[in-house]
Design an enzyme around this catalytic site. Structure first.
Site, PDB file in Angstrom:
ATOM      1  CG  HIS A  35      49.272  89.471  56.135  1.00  0.00           C
ATOM      2  ND1 HIS A  35      50.109  88.638  56.833  1.00  0.00           N
ATOM      3  CD2 HIS A  35      48.756  90.337  57.037  1.00  0.00           C
ATOM      4  CE1 HIS A  35      50.083  88.971  58.128  1.00  0.00           C
ATOM      5  NE2 HIS A  35      49.282  90.004  58.259  1.00  0.00           N
ATOM      6  CB  THR A  36      50.490  91.206  49.257  1.00  0.00           C
ATOM      7  OG1 THR A  36      51.004  92.458  49.722  1.00  0.00           O
ATOM      8  CG2 THR A  36      48.976  91.274  49.247  1.00  0.00           C
ATOM      9  CG  ASP A 172      58.970  95.081  57.467  1.00  0.00           C
ATOM     10  OD1 ASP A 172      58.007  95.460  56.769  1.00  0.00           O
ATOM     11  OD2 ASP A 172      58.848  94.307  58.430  1.00  0.00           O
ATOM     12  CE1 TYR A 222      53.803  88.457  58.673  1.00  0.00           C
ATOM     13  CE2 TYR A 222      55.369  86.640  58.735  1.00  0.00           C
ATOM     14  CZ  TYR A 222      54.909  87.803  58.145  1.00  0.00           C
ATOM     15  OH  TYR A 222      55.533  88.300  57.027  1.00  0.00           O
TER      16      TYR A 222
HETATM   17  C1  GLA Z   1      55.176  92.075  58.958  1.00  0.00           C
HETATM   18  C2  GLA Z   1      56.317  91.528  58.101  1.00  0.00           C
HETATM   19  C3  GLA Z   1      56.231  92.011  56.663  1.00  0.00           C
HETATM   20  C4  GLA Z   1      54.836  91.756  56.088  1.00  0.00           C
HETATM   21  C5  GLA Z   1      53.768  92.292  57.048  1.00  0.00           C
HETATM   22  C6  GLA Z   1      52.380  91.969  56.587  1.00  0.00           C
HETATM   23  O1  GLA Z   1      55.312  93.459  59.123  1.00  0.00           O
HETATM   24  O2  GLA Z   1      57.559  91.939  58.654  1.00  0.00           O
HETATM   25  O3  GLA Z   1      57.205  91.384  55.877  1.00  0.00           O
HETATM   26  O4  GLA Z   1      54.625  90.401  55.832  1.00  0.00           O
HETATM   27  O5  GLA Z   1      53.937  91.773  58.363  1.00  0.00           O
HETATM   28  O6  GLA Z   1      52.097  92.645  55.419  1.00  0.00           O
END
Ligand code: GLA
Length: 391
Positions: A35-36, A172, A222
């Site tokens: 979550h950064t 990702d 989220y």
């Molecule tokens: C999900 C999102 C990523 C990131 C993570 C938390 O996987 O796809 O971009 O924000 O959550 O770190």
């Protein structure tokens, strides 16, 4: 997955033809830095040894036919890409990538294609990012659309955000594209620059334990966290007007005292997580550089506690898996990805791997009545186009 599986599927299901363009892209695991990525912070993901592969062969007409091994079905589309609308299936990624790339180049004819993959679906290992990246590489090479690497990665993130309709940061897609065998990718999401960090395991294994719990909160939770961070940033900017704070990651522990009175406790907790998590990413890099797996493991546990207590994205199932790990020989463990269900990562000595795997599955089944799945992952290569001699 063996190289070239998609080309064999293409011939089997759509017939012989000229050699296709073949591209593959891996899933990812985030070692630390959760979550950064939408807060201008640092993340430390690695590409895993599970991939999505696509094979594409141009047609003379405007038709698009793609066979997907996982659904066992063929999807058909026809241009123009501007008319494509999401319908909720895997084809949304195909449509979204085509819509994105047709704004960047000329796509004047259709293609036959096949998609194969072994990234577990919906488990939090970024099967969708790997599909987007593989398609984007395959389609841009098929139509000779010249796109800088970072543009391609950002475009895939935009497809996910705007076409498919899932909020995510850039981690990702970035990890899938830029991952390298044996290396973690230290990405600074404020500059979008990265540095490779050797991920030497030396007698350790990285196990993913999938809780098999998918919470409906995953999406809404989220999005709520993102909004909370946006609100916190506005308040922080007001509290520190001279500092020109561009993101929560520009804050330090020392700033907290000053912003403390202006932030509601809940927002302060979110900010504390972001500051602490960024520091843990940098400490994890140092630990890896010294091959100090104990220190790395302690940081993984600390990341989980922060995600549980300050960011509040954990669940009883994920906490159970991490706590079980702490009590049964893991050097570190934590939830990975957005949270609210999904997977945990465990750093485990090779010697106890088999007992650990059997033990955690049994304990989880006794407690929750669910069969957890354990998958061992290794830092594998990033996205690539395959040459004929490669498969
Ligand atoms: C999900 C999102 C990523 C990131 C993570 C938390 O996987 O796809 O971009 O924000 O959550 O770190």
């Amino acid at each position: 997955m063996e190289r070239g599986r998609s080309t064999r599927l293409l011939v089997e299901h759509l017939g012989e033809g000229p050699p296709p363009v073949v591209a593959r892209a891996p899933g990812r695991v985030n070692l630390i830095g959760e979550h950064t990525d939408y807060n201008g912070g640092c993340v430390l993901p690695f590409a895993i040894d599970r991939v999505t592969e696509v094979a594409l062969r141009p047609r003379k007409d405007e038709k698009i036919r793609v066979f997907a091994e996982r659904t066992g079905a063929e999807c058909t589309l026809a241009f123009p890409a501007s008319q494509f609308r999401p319908t909720g299936g895997w084809e949304d990624y195909l449509k979204g990538i085509l819509a994105f790339l047709s704004q960047r180049g000329r796509i004047e004819h259709g293609f036959d294609g096949a998609v194969a993959g072994d990234v577990p679906l919906g488990a939090g290992l970024s099967s969708s990012a790997s599909l987007e990246i593989a398609l984007a590489i395959g389609i841009s090479r098929t139509y000779k659309i010249d796109l800088p690497d970072l543009e391609l990665v950002k475009g895939c993130q935009r497809v996910e955000n705007e076409f498919v309709g899932t909020s995510c940061g850039i981690m990702d897609q970035y990890a899938s594209f830029f991952g390298r065998e044996g290396l973690a990718v230290l990405l600074d999401t404020s500059s979008l620059a990265h540095r490779y960090i050797p991920l030497r395991l030396h007698g350790m294994s990285l196990l993913i334990v999938d809780s098999r719990v998918r919470r409906s909160l995953a999406t809404s939770g989220y999005n709520t966290r993102r909004k909370e961070c946006e609100r916190a940033l506005i308040l922080v900017q007001k509290a520190l007007p001279d500092r020109k704070i561009a993101s929560l990651s520009a804050l330090t522990e020392d700033d907290l005292e000053q912003v403390d009175p202006t932030l509601p406790p809940l927002l302060l907790a979110r900010v504390r997580h972001v500051i602490g998590e960024n520091a843990r990413v940098l400490a994890a890099v140092e630990a890896l550089e010294r091959d100090d797996h104990r220190a790395l493991g302690a940081l993984l546990f600390a990341s989980h506690s922060s995600l549980r207590d300050l960011y509040e994205v954990s669940t009883p199932e994920l906490d159970f898996l991490v706590d079980w790990g702490r009590e049964h020989g893991a050097l570190g463990a934590r939830l990975v990805g957005g949270g609210f269900g999904g997977i945990t990562l465990h750093l485990v000595p090779d010697g106890i791997k088999a007992d650990y795997t059997a033990g955690i599955v049994d304990a989880y089944r006794s407690r929750f009545g669910i069969d957890a799945e354990v998958i061992e992952v290794r830092p594998g290569p990033g996205a690539e186009e395959l040459n004929r001699e490669d498969y």
